[in-house]
Design an enzyme around this catalytic site. Structure first.
Site, PDB file in Angstrom:
ATOM      1  N   LYS A 106      71.163 -39.412 -72.450  1.00  0.00           N
ATOM      2  CA  LYS A 106      69.987 -38.994 -73.220  1.00  0.00           C
ATOM      3  C   LYS A 106      68.787 -39.746 -72.681  1.00  0.00           C
ATOM      4  O   LYS A 106      68.938 -40.815 -72.096  1.00  0.00           O
ATOM      5  CB  LYS A 106      70.184 -39.353 -74.702  1.00  0.00           C
TER       6      LYS A 106
ATOM      7  N   ASP B  71      64.873 -31.783 -76.202  1.00  0.00           N
ATOM      8  CA  ASP B  71      65.227 -32.294 -77.525  1.00  0.00           C
ATOM      9  C   ASP B  71      63.897 -32.242 -78.290  1.00  0.00           C
ATOM     10  O   ASP B  71      62.991 -31.480 -77.903  1.00  0.00           O
ATOM     11  CB  ASP B  71      65.806 -33.720 -77.421  1.00  0.00           C
TER      12      ASP B  71
END
Ligand code: GLU
Length: 449
Positions: A129, A169
């Site tokens: 991430k 995201d």
């Protein structure tokens, strides 16, 4: 929720000591650890090989300066992150979040969750991430472009279709992925489609990727209801948030027969008794980049804006938190139970606090954690990578069917695993153990690396 045994408790204490000040990361680790006692007892080889300790230490963490010049000629500095957590199952895979709340602890919690979520999809993707504390709100297209170019100028050296494949995201959608891909292509002189997912349809993107996280959550809710001999038909639902995940969760829940009566943003929440008009919401949020207050202004006959209290006080059958981490606490959970809610599925990553999850469990509410319920986004990213690798593109219906099939299989895996470990119907235990064993077995095979 099961208690941790003393060995796992000690390991958790070491994770906290080694990663000070990263509350969200600690929370995500604890949540997984609490499910693992039975599987570790049954399989001492995991502990012998140090699997849990290795899983909590990212393979690589990159933190970098992102300098850019705003529209007034002022130099701005942000901080960029990429945490390459685990690549036992495939290249690091996970989104980028651009939001002022982003710091290492948030990126690590998201990266840690991503390992198990990606494992659950059964597709060949590791976990990672990234993101930045850059706040896109109120920034012009030109500013966003210059920020993305500067971000990629530093990050590109760590990426590759076989190495690390970011996506979107919060704060990162098609526009940002476009600028990031453009800069990667320019720097490397390679049209390497598989290096990013969430691309536009005319330049290597996949059908259904935009819709996938929200649609996947709706499919998962439908599976939860079907497992109890029920369906979405005639049910009311509350979906918090009004970003990409929320919009598409609302759309699919309504297509499957449910009525979504509320959604929200940071300005408040809107109740629309007639059911949210998703086309209007899309137009306001995506085209005008507006607020839910604008929605109410146009739907004044059936909708009203509430700016105090939380969205979870509204009585509903189903709740789908799709905004951000820890948005739904114990009080909210109690309000939902009192309002008759029996099914909760996390569209965001870790939106329910541990106390909220405990309240659901104690009240017989069926609860699906994000790493199962929202895995449709990253699963469709993996389908995008497949299409890129074969220089192919699939049509909408075929891709959506693949997504529905993946969600069905994740649902089945969660229930079967929960059953096998003596906690039937516990989606948290099922998702954590199934995700963990998949990645742990691969790590065992690959040796101590
Ligand atoms: N950010 C999404 C998630 O939380 C998607 C990641 C991806 O597609 O790589 O799973």
């Amino acid at each position: 929720m099961a208690a941790m045994d003393s060995q796992v408790e000690e390991l958790y204490r070491r994770v906290v000591a080694r990663n000070p000040g990263e509350a969200e990361f600690h929370q995500a680790v604890r949540e997984v650890f609490e499910s693992l006692t039975p599987v570790l007892r049954k399989n001492p080889q995991y502990t012998d090989a140090g699997i849990l300790t290795r899983l909590c230490e990212p393979e690589r963490q990159i933190i970098f300066r992102v300098p850019w010049v705003d529209d007034h000629g002022v130099v701005q500095i942000n901080r960029g992150f990429r945490v390459e957590f685990n690549s036992a199952l495939g290249p690091f895979k996970g989104g980028l979040r651009f939001h002022p709340s982003v710091y290492l602890g948030v990126v690590k919690f998201l990266g840690f969750e991503q390992i198990f979520k990606n494992a659950l999809t059964g597709l060949p993707i590791g976990g990672g991430k990234g993101g930045s504390d850059f706040d896109p709100k109120g920034r012009s297209d030109g500013e966003v472009m210059r920020f993305c170019q500067s971000f990629m100028t530093e990050l590109y050296r760590h990426l590759g279709e076989h190495t690390d494949v970011p996506a979107g995201d919060i704060g990162v959608g098609g526009r940002e992925i476009g600028y990031l891909f453009g800069q990667y292509k320019r720097i490397t002189n390679r049209y390497e489609s598989g290096v990013l997912t969430g691309k536009g349809l005319s330049w290597g993107g996949s059908q259904v990727r935009t819709e996938a996280t929200g649609y996947g959550v709706a499919f998962f809710v439908a599976e939860m209801l079907a497992a109890a001999g029920d369906s979405l038909e005639g049910k009311t639902a509350i979906v918090s948030g009004s970003g990409n995940v929320a919009i598409h969760a609302i759309e699919k829940i309504q297509q499957l027969g449910g009525r979504v009566i509320a959604c929200s943003d940071s300005s408040g929440h809107v109740i629309d008794d007639a059911g949210i008009d998703v086309e209007l919401l899309k137009e306001i949020k995506n085209s005008r980049r507006g607020r839910v207050a604008d929605y109410v202004a146009e739907r004044h006959a059936s909708a009203r804006l509430i700016t105090d209290g939380t969205i979870w006080q509204i009585p509903t059958d189903i709740a789908v938190p799709c905004a951000t981490q820890n948005e739904l606490d114990e009080l909210d959970a109690k309000a939902l139970v009192a309002g008759g809610c029996t099914v909760v599925a996390e569209g965001a990553n870790m939106p329910c606090t541990p106390d909220a999850v405990r309240t659901f469990a104690a009240s017989g509410v069926r609860f699906a954690p994000g790493k199962a319920a929202n895995a449709g986004g990253v699963a469709t990213s993996a389908l995008e990578m497949q299409q890129n690798a074969s220089r192919d593109s699939w049509d909408f219906d075929y891709t959506e069917n693949r997504l529905a099939e993946i969600m069905r299989s994740i649902h089945e895996t969660c229930l079967a695993t929960a059953e096998e470990y003596g906690t039937p119907g516990d989606y948290v235990v099922g998702a954590n153990i199934a995700g963990f064993t998949h990645v742990a077995d691969a790590m065992l095979s690959l040796g101590v690396i």
